[in-house]
Motif scaffolding. Structure first.
Motif, mmCIF file in Angstrom:
data_model
loop_
_atom_site.group_PDB
_atom_site.id
_atom_site.type_symbol
_atom_site.label_atom_id
_atom_site.label_comp_id
_atom_site.label_asym_id
_atom_site.label_seq_id
_atom_site.Cartn_x
_atom_site.Cartn_y
_atom_site.Cartn_z
ATOM 1 N N LEU A 11 0.832 -1.208 0.000
ATOM 2 C CA LEU A 11 0.000 0.000 0.000
ATOM 3 C C LEU A 11 0.868 1.261 0.000
ATOM 4 O O LEU A 11 0.380 2.358 0.252
ATOM 5 C CB LEU A 11 -0.943 0.007 1.199
ATOM 6 N N GLN A 13 3.105 2.335 2.053
ATOM 7 C CA GLN A 13 3.033 3.058 3.327
ATOM 8 C C GLN A 13 4.397 3.555 3.789
ATOM 9 O O GLN A 13 5.211 2.823 4.335
ATOM 10 C CB GLN A 13 2.379 2.163 4.382
ATOM 11 N N LEU A 16 4.953 10.246 6.743
ATOM 12 C CA LEU A 16 5.720 11.479 6.905
ATOM 13 C C LEU A 16 5.808 11.784 8.396
ATOM 14 O O LEU A 16 4.790 11.879 9.079
ATOM 15 C CB LEU A 16 4.970 12.588 6.156
ATOM 16 N N GLU A 39 -7.866 14.423 1.484
ATOM 17 C CA GLU A 39 -6.531 13.851 1.581
ATOM 18 C C GLU A 39 -6.558 12.412 1.083
ATOM 19 O O GLU A 39 -7.361 11.598 1.534
ATOM 20 C CB GLU A 39 -6.006 13.897 3.018
ATOM 21 N N GLY A 41 -5.024 8.943 1.026
ATOM 22 C CA GLY A 41 -4.099 8.110 1.807
ATOM 23 C C GLY A 41 -3.662 8.805 3.081
ATOM 24 O O GLY A 41 -2.530 9.257 3.209
ATOM 25 N N GLY A 43 -3.236 7.712 6.143
ATOM 26 C CA GLY A 43 -2.287 6.992 7.008
ATOM 27 C C GLY A 43 -2.602 7.133 8.483
ATOM 28 O O GLY A 43 -3.715 6.860 8.927
ATOM 29 N N GLU A 63 -8.700 6.548 3.023
ATOM 30 C CA GLU A 63 -7.669 5.591 3.428
ATOM 31 C C GLU A 63 -8.136 4.172 3.107
ATOM 32 O O GLU A 63 -9.174 3.726 3.572
ATOM 33 C CB GLU A 63 -7.373 5.752 4.926
ATOM 34 N N LYS A 64 -7.355 3.486 2.296
ATOM 35 C CA LYS A 64 -7.728 2.141 1.838
ATOM 36 C C LYS A 64 -7.552 1.076 2.929
ATOM 37 O O LYS A 64 -8.295 0.113 3.000
ATOM 38 C CB LYS A 64 -6.861 1.777 0.621
ATOM 39 N N ASP A 88 -10.713 2.593 -1.721
ATOM 40 C CA ASP A 88 -9.598 2.745 -2.644
ATOM 41 C C ASP A 88 -9.866 3.994 -3.477
ATOM 42 O O ASP A 88 -10.908 4.093 -4.123
ATOM 43 C CB ASP A 88 -9.549 1.497 -3.539
ATOM 44 N N PHE A 89 -8.927 4.927 -3.460
ATOM 45 C CA PHE A 89 -9.161 6.185 -4.172
ATOM 46 C C PHE A 89 -9.461 5.955 -5.657
ATOM 47 O O PHE A 89 -10.260 6.666 -6.252
ATOM 48 C CB PHE A 89 -7.958 7.120 -4.025
ATOM 49 N N ASN A 107 0.178 12.464 0.066
ATOM 50 C CA ASN A 107 1.512 11.886 0.072
ATOM 51 C C ASN A 107 1.257 10.499 -0.501
ATOM 52 O O ASN A 107 0.934 9.576 0.207
ATOM 53 C CB ASN A 107 2.012 11.862 1.513
HETATM 54 N N1 SAH Z 1 -0.450 10.807 4.341
HETATM 55 C C1 SAH Z 1 0.161 9.916 5.271
HETATM 56 C C2 SAH Z 1 0.378 8.507 4.719
HETATM 57 C C3 SAH Z 1 1.210 8.378 3.470
HETATM 58 S S1 SAH Z 1 1.557 6.712 3.030
HETATM 59 C C4 SAH Z 1 1.480 10.510 5.730
HETATM 60 O O1 SAH Z 1 1.974 11.424 5.094
HETATM 61 O O2 SAH Z 1 2.025 10.060 6.737
HETATM 62 C C5 SAH Z 1 0.316 6.409 1.815
HETATM 63 C C6 SAH Z 1 -1.039 6.053 2.433
HETATM 64 O O3 SAH Z 1 -1.962 5.768 1.357
HETATM 65 C C7 SAH Z 1 -1.031 4.805 3.296
HETATM 66 O O4 SAH Z 1 -1.688 5.088 4.489
HETATM 67 C C8 SAH Z 1 -1.787 3.750 2.479
HETATM 68 O O5 SAH Z 1 -2.477 2.808 3.273
HETATM 69 C C9 SAH Z 1 -2.749 4.618 1.678
HETATM 70 N N2 SAH Z 1 -3.183 4.032 0.404
HETATM 71 C C10 SAH Z 1 -2.509 3.177 -0.397
HETATM 72 N N3 SAH Z 1 -3.205 2.907 -1.516
HETATM 73 C C11 SAH Z 1 -4.364 3.620 -1.430
HETATM 74 C C12 SAH Z 1 -5.512 3.751 -2.275
HETATM 75 N N4 SAH Z 1 -5.593 3.104 -3.442
HETATM 76 N N5 SAH Z 1 -6.522 4.565 -1.886
HETATM 77 C C13 SAH Z 1 -6.455 5.227 -0.696
HETATM 78 N N6 SAH Z 1 -5.396 5.131 0.143
HETATM 79 C C14 SAH Z 1 -4.363 4.335 -0.208
#
Ligand code: SAH
Length: 268
Positions: A11, A13, A16, A39, A41, A43, A63-64, A88-89, A107
């Motif tokens: 995913l 992950q 930040l 936003e 993803g 996290g 958030e997926k 899932d976005f 991010n």
């Molecule tokens: N914005 C957060 C997390 C970034 S990591 C930060 O900056 O700390 C990327 C995030 O996107 C993870 O939490 C992951 O689970 C989520 N993600 C991955 N694929 C995704 C999708 N298809 N749709 C929505 N979220 C997703």
């Protein structure tokens, strides 16, 4: 900061963890009280927290990961203006989004970052439901997005992005600002929809198709691939006034848009 699980590579992950960078990213959004923010993803909600502190009207945190979305619901249970969406976005974007003038942060998960950007460019309705995209990419990917013609980074990503979006580079972000630490640095870009698009297309996927085919052989003349697209149609070559002995990276953005238009005229 505590982590619930081992971060999932699948995913993308990489969270930040640098407060200073988070604040710099939030600032670029210019969030005011009547705004809607999304936003992609969210996290553990590090960036989300910063967004909440700007007090926008509504925040959609996508958030997926089921566990993380439950974590976010708990973490932000007192914030009334936030909606946490466990989807899932790439599926969500196919639904008709009901809001407008949205500020989008992300991010992005690295493995699907270009797919997410493409889906935001290819929307049927234009100008779209968002005002600005503030997105983080791996540095190499960002370099390809902002690349100019006649450079080795120039390619499909630059052509597609510049077609409908005004792209701006903000700053690079060291890999040390993330947990787990990725192998490469990141770059923050923002994108604003071009309101007037003189080179409009009925079907944006035609541009996707012609760039895919013309860039399939970067080192070679476009001749063969061009004829594959147009069955040696002489009128098209004349209309476009194009030199088929050029390599794809030597063509300008405009030329690609014009080729897509000719293609559309012939094949719909
Ligand atoms: N914005 C957060 C997390 C970034 S990591 C930060 O900056 O700390 C990327 C995030 O996107 C993870 O939490 C992951 O689970 C989520 N993600 C991955 N694929 C995704 C999708 N298809 N749709 C929505 N979220 C997703």
């Amino acid at each position: 900061m505590k982590f619930l699980n081992i971060p999932k590579k699948s995913l993308g992950q990489n969270f930040l963890i640098d407060k200073n960078i988070i604040n710099k990213i939030i600032k670029i959004g210019n969030i005011s009280k009547n705004k809607t923010v999304m936003e992609i993803g969210a996290g553990y909600g590090n960036l989300t927290q910063g967004i909440i502190s700007m007090k926008p009207k509504t925040i959609y945190a996508i958030e997926k990961d089921k566990k993380l979305s439950l974590f976010l619901k708990k973490k932000f249970k007192d914030a009334e203006n936030i909606k946490i969406i466990n989807k899932d976005f790439l599926n969500l974007i196919k639904e008709n989004f009901i809001d407008s003038n949205v500020i989008v942060f992300g991010n992005l998960p690295y493995n699907i970052s270009t797919q997410i950007l493409a889906s935001l460019i290819m929307l049927k309705k234009w100008p779209p439901w968002y005002d600005v995209l503030i997105l983080m990419f791996q540095k190499e990917v960002a370099d390809r997005i902002i690349a100019k013609t006649r450079t080795k980074e120039f390619g499909r990503l630059s052509v597609l992005s510049n077609w409908r979006l005004e792209v701006q580079k903000h700053f690079d972000i060291s890999k040390n600002c993330f947990y787990p630490k990725p192998k490469i640095n990141s770059t923050l870009l923002s994108f604003k929809p071009k309101k007037i698009n003189l080179l409009n297309l009925k079907n944006p996927h035609n541009l996707e198709k012609i760039t895919r085919i013309l860039f399939s052989n970067r080192r070679k003349m476009i001749n063969k691939n061009f004829n594959k697209l147009f069955n040696k149609n002489k009128t098209v070559i004349k209309n476009l006034n194009i030199d088929l002995s050029k390599r794809p990276e030597e063509l300008s953005n405009e030329t690609f848009y014009k080729i897509a238009r000719e293609y559309e005229k012939l094949f719909g």
